[in-house]
Design a protein around this motif. Structure first.
Motif, PDB file in Angstrom:
ATOM      1  N   TRP A 174       0.810  -1.220   0.000  1.00 43.75           N
ATOM      2  CA  TRP A 174       0.000   0.000   0.000  1.00 43.75           C
ATOM      3  C   TRP A 174       0.844   1.272   0.000  1.00 43.75           C
ATOM      4  CZ3 TRP A 174      -5.298  -0.589  -0.193  1.00 43.75           C
ATOM      5  CH2 TRP A 174      -5.743  -1.917  -0.032  1.00 43.75           C
ATOM      6  N   ALA A 175       2.048   1.159   0.586  1.00 47.96           N
ATOM      7  CA  ALA A 175       2.868   2.362   0.791  1.00 47.96           C
ATOM      8  C   ALA A 175       4.257   2.186   0.212  1.00 47.96           C
ATOM      9  CB  ALA A 175       2.965   2.662   2.283  1.00 47.96           C
ATOM     10  N   THR A 176       4.904   3.340  -0.038  1.00 47.72           N
ATOM     11  CA  THR A 176       6.263   3.326  -0.560  1.00 47.72           C
ATOM     12  C   THR A 176       7.097   4.340   0.221  1.00 47.72           C
ATOM     13  OG1 THR A 176       7.601   3.607  -2.555  1.00 47.72           O
ATOM     14  CG2 THR A 176       5.662   5.025  -2.372  1.00 47.72           C
ATOM     15  N   ASP A 177       8.410   4.292   0.052  1.00 48.25           N
ATOM     16  CA  ASP A 177       9.318   5.205   0.775  1.00 48.25           C
ATOM     17  C   ASP A 177       9.030   5.183   2.273  1.00 48.25           C
ATOM     18  OD1 ASP A 177      10.341   5.992  -1.713  1.00 48.25           O
ATOM     19  OD2 ASP A 177       8.831   7.576  -1.909  1.00 48.25           O
ATOM     20  N   ILE A 178       8.916   3.992   2.825  1.00 43.55           N
ATOM     21  CA  ILE A 178       8.520   3.864   4.232  1.00 43.55           C
ATOM     22  C   ILE A 178       9.715   4.204   5.136  1.00 43.55           C
ATOM     23  CG2 ILE A 178       7.660   2.249   5.986  1.00 43.55           C
ATOM     24  CD1 ILE A 178       6.406   0.664   3.551  1.00 43.55           C
ATOM     25  N   PRO A 179       9.566   5.222   6.006  1.00 41.17           N
ATOM     26  CA  PRO A 179      10.679   5.594   6.890  1.00 41.17           C
ATOM     27  C   PRO A 179      11.063   4.439   7.827  1.00 41.17           C
ATOM     28  CG  PRO A 179       8.929   7.255   6.960  1.00 41.17           C
ATOM     29  CD  PRO A 179       8.388   6.076   6.211  1.00 41.17           C
ATOM     30  N   ILE A 180      12.322   4.389   8.204  1.00 42.28           N
ATOM     31  CA  ILE A 180      12.775   3.374   9.169  1.00 42.28           C
ATOM     32  C   ILE A 180      11.994   3.528  10.470  1.00 42.28           C
ATOM     33  CG2 ILE A 180      14.765   2.612  10.549  1.00 42.28           C
ATOM     34  CD1 ILE A 180      16.508   3.692   8.150  1.00 42.28           C
ATOM     35  N   ALA A 181      11.723   4.777  10.853  1.00 41.65           N
ATOM     36  CA  ALA A 181      10.970   5.028  12.090  1.00 41.65           C
ATOM     37  C   ALA A 181       9.588   4.373  12.034  1.00 41.65           C
ATOM     38  CB  ALA A 181      10.828   6.529  12.327  1.00 41.65           C
ATOM     39  N   PHE A 234       4.944  11.326   9.214  1.00 42.98           N
ATOM     40  CA  PHE A 234       6.396  11.438   9.330  1.00 42.98           C
ATOM     41  C   PHE A 234       6.909  12.624   8.547  1.00 42.98           C
ATOM     42  CE2 PHE A 234       5.203   7.151  10.176  1.00 42.98           C
ATOM     43  CZ  PHE A 234       5.975   6.811  11.271  1.00 42.98           C
ATOM     44  N   GLU A 235       7.837  13.361   9.189  1.00 44.72           N
ATOM     45  CA  GLU A 235       8.608  14.374   8.455  1.00 44.72           C
ATOM     46  C   GLU A 235      10.004  13.801   8.392  1.00 44.72           C
ATOM     47  OE1 GLU A 235       8.048  18.168  10.349  1.00 44.72           O
ATOM     48  OE2 GLU A 235       5.947  18.250   9.695  1.00 44.72           O
ATOM     49  N   GLN A 236      10.372  13.277   7.225  1.00 44.96           N
ATOM     50  CA  GLN A 236      11.544  12.410   7.106  1.00 44.96           C
ATOM     51  C   GLN A 236      11.423  11.301   8.161  1.00 44.96           C
ATOM     52  OE1 GLN A 236      12.454  15.988   6.758  1.00 44.96           O
ATOM     53  NE2 GLN A 236      12.055  15.517   4.620  1.00 44.96           N
ATOM     54  N   GLU A 237      12.340  11.291   9.134  1.00 47.86           N
ATOM     55  CA  GLU A 237      12.310  10.201  10.122  1.00 47.86           C
ATOM     56  C   GLU A 237      11.644  10.623  11.439  1.00 47.86           C
ATOM     57  OE1 GLU A 237      13.071   7.028  10.025  1.00 47.86           O
ATOM     58  OE2 GLU A 237      13.692   7.034   7.916  1.00 47.86           O
ATOM     59  N   ILE A 238      11.080  11.818  11.457  1.00 51.47           N
ATOM     60  CA  ILE A 238      10.492  12.288  12.724  1.00 51.47           C
ATOM     61  C   ILE A 238       8.981  12.023  12.769  1.00 51.47           C
ATOM     62  CG2 ILE A 238      10.140  14.255  14.272  1.00 51.47           C
ATOM     63  CD1 ILE A 238      12.566  15.572  12.900  1.00 51.47           C
ATOM     64  N   PRO A 239       8.530  11.207  13.734  1.00 53.85           N
ATOM     65  CA  PRO A 239       7.083  10.976  13.869  1.00 53.85           C
ATOM     66  C   PRO A 239       6.376  12.237  14.370  1.00 53.85           C
ATOM     67  CG  PRO A 239       8.363   9.376  15.155  1.00 53.85           C
ATOM     68  CD  PRO A 239       9.305  10.462  14.744  1.00 53.85           C
ATOM     69  N   VAL A 240       5.233  12.532  13.759  1.00 53.33           N
ATOM     70  CA  VAL A 240       4.433  13.695  14.152  1.00 53.33           C
ATOM     71  C   VAL A 240       3.030  13.195  14.483  1.00 53.33           C
ATOM     72  CG1 VAL A 240       3.532  15.940  13.440  1.00 53.33           C
ATOM     73  CG2 VAL A 240       5.741  15.132  12.540  1.00 53.33           C
ATOM     74  N   ILE A 241       2.585  13.421  15.692  1.00 51.67           N
ATOM     75  CA  ILE A 241       1.255  12.931  16.103  1.00 51.67           C
ATOM     76  C   ILE A 241       0.180  13.879  15.578  1.00 51.67           C
ATOM     77  CG2 ILE A 241      -0.275  12.431  18.053  1.00 51.67           C
ATOM     78  CD1 ILE A 241       2.138  11.560  19.631  1.00 51.67           C
ATOM     79  N   LEU A 242      -0.718  13.352  14.725  1.00 50.65           N
ATOM     80  CA  LEU A 242      -1.818  14.156  14.177  1.00 50.65           C
ATOM     81  C   LEU A 242      -3.092  14.021  15.017  1.00 50.65           C
ATOM     82  CD1 LEU A 242      -1.538  13.420  10.342  1.00 50.65           C
ATOM     83  CD2 LEU A 242      -0.369  15.167  11.692  1.00 50.65           C
ATOM     84  N   ARG A 243      -3.242  12.869  15.652  1.00 51.58           N
ATOM     85  CA  ARG A 243      -4.395  12.663  16.541  1.00 51.58           C
ATOM     86  C   ARG A 243      -3.904  11.852  17.730  1.00 51.58           C
ATOM     87  NH1 ARG A 243      -9.535   9.251  14.411  1.00 51.58           N
ATOM     88  NH2 ARG A 243      -8.048   7.525  14.638  1.00 51.58           N
TER      89      ARG A 243
END
Ligand code: TXA
Ligand code: MG
Length: 335
Positions: A72-79, A181-190
């Motif tokens: 389903w997804a591509t360019d999946i960050p390591i995080a 994700f912003e590059q490898e940084i997780p960002v909580i949206l909810r």
């Protein structure tokens, strides 16, 4: 179709219905979802119609295993892989770059897709047997409270006829934590029961981008209905007040002749108006996880009495309480 007890037969029936493009409501650990085959545009159109949802609003695709996110997804960050490995199956949704075959109806036309591997055994059984992605928003009409039992789903959507798999009461009780994700940084949206602290423990960092702004003044100001974006809302207007003002708010309301529903923090002890005929109240636990588990059930119950007003105390906005504070703020909005 109505409510079905879970069995090998009803799972088989549910899979057949999904393959035919029909909708199936099913339990997850967070809330009940209204599922459709995520690759079938007709089924997705029906889903939006039944929910009464704006069509550019993306839905989460539910999968049986973490490995299948690559379909389903591509360019999946390591995080993202780290979070998937440590937290799935569980109440976490990852927003990732979509592969081009993922329908616009799933992504709301965006270049990202929301993916989640739920931990509830019934959701797992259904996803494993279906062997594909199930797009599922919460099984309520748009803007209303999410359902945490099969009975709630029946009350919300029963007239529209989807099959409902009954997996009992949802253990978590509020929707999944959504992380982009912003590059490898997780960002909580909810915010949800997978906390920022937990995410940080897995990947070393985490940012919060609250969809509802944190007030930073949880115990001082009255948050009147009408200031925040509406979602997850009961029909009876809900007001949030500081804990120390709650008792007086209820008394004044009763004196003014109003009928009031109260989510009452049980740490405050037995209220003096406990047996008053104008008041309905539900004791709420002192721990965030237990509170979250009961929140929608309590709101559904109080909403069902047709009272004049609902009221509760603000809660902290940190750790696991953040998710509860977020849902209370949204539930208290009135346009
Ligand atoms: O716990 C949950 O997440 C439940 C259960 C059924 O899994 N589902 C749920 O779905 O809460 P729904 O549709 O009620 O809320 C999904 C949220 C929406 O706010 C939507 O905007 C966001 O997820 N979302 C989905 N895909 C997204 C994407 N690609 N980018 C940004 N947000 C997305
Ligand atoms: Mg929802």
């Amino acid at each position: 179709m109505g409510i079905h007890a879970v069995s090998a037969h009803s799972i088989e029936q549910a899979v057949a219905r999904l393959r035919e493009g029909d909708l199936v409501a099913f339990p997850t650990e967070t809330v009940y979802g209204l599922g459709a085959d995520a690759l079938n545009p007709d089924a997705l159109a029906r889903l939006y119609q039944v929910k009464g949802r704006p069509s550019r609003h993306p839905v989460i695709v539910h999968l049986a295993t973490a490995e299948s996110i690559e379909q389903w997804a591509t360019d999946i960050p390591i995080a993202a892989w780290k979070l998937a490995k440590h937290i799935w199956p569980g109440p976490l949704t990852l927003i990732l770059s979509r592969l081009s075959h993922v329908p616009d109806a799933v992504t709301g036309g965006q270049e990202t897709v929301g993916l989640r591997v739920p931990g509830h055994p019934v959701a797992q059984a259904l996803l494993t047997a279906f062997d594909g992605g199930i797009a599922a928003p919460s099984a309520n009409r748009f803007g209303r409270l999410s359902p945490t039992s099969a009975g709630h789903v029946q009350a919300e959507l029963g007239a529209l006829g989807p099959m409902i798999l009954d997996g009992g009461v949802c253990p978590v009780g509020v929707e999944s934590t959504i992380v982009a994700f912003e590059q490898e940084i997780p960002v909580i949206l909810r915010p949800g029961m997978i906390t920022a602290e937990r995410i940080e423990a897995v990947v070393g960092r985490c940012r919060a981008q609250a969809t509802v702004p944190l007030s930073g003044q949880a115990s001082s100001a009255i948050r009147a209905p009408g200031t925040l974006s509406s979602h997850y809302a009961p029909q009876t207007p809900l007001t949030l007040v500081p804990a120390e003002a709650l008792d007086a708010w209820v008394r004044q309301g009763v004196q003014a002749g109003r009928r009031i529903g109260v989510l009452w923090p049980e740490v405050l002890g037995q209220p003096v108006w406990a047996d008053h005929s104008q008041v309905r109240w539900v004791p709420m636990p002192a721990h965030a996880e237990a509170y979250a588990h009961q929140l929608y059930h309590a709101l559904w119950t109080l909403d069902g009495y047709g009272l004049d007003a609902l009221v509760t105390a603000m809660v902290p906005e940190s750790g696991a309480w953040w998710a509860v504070a977020d849902r209370l703020q949204r539930a208290s909005y009135r346009s």
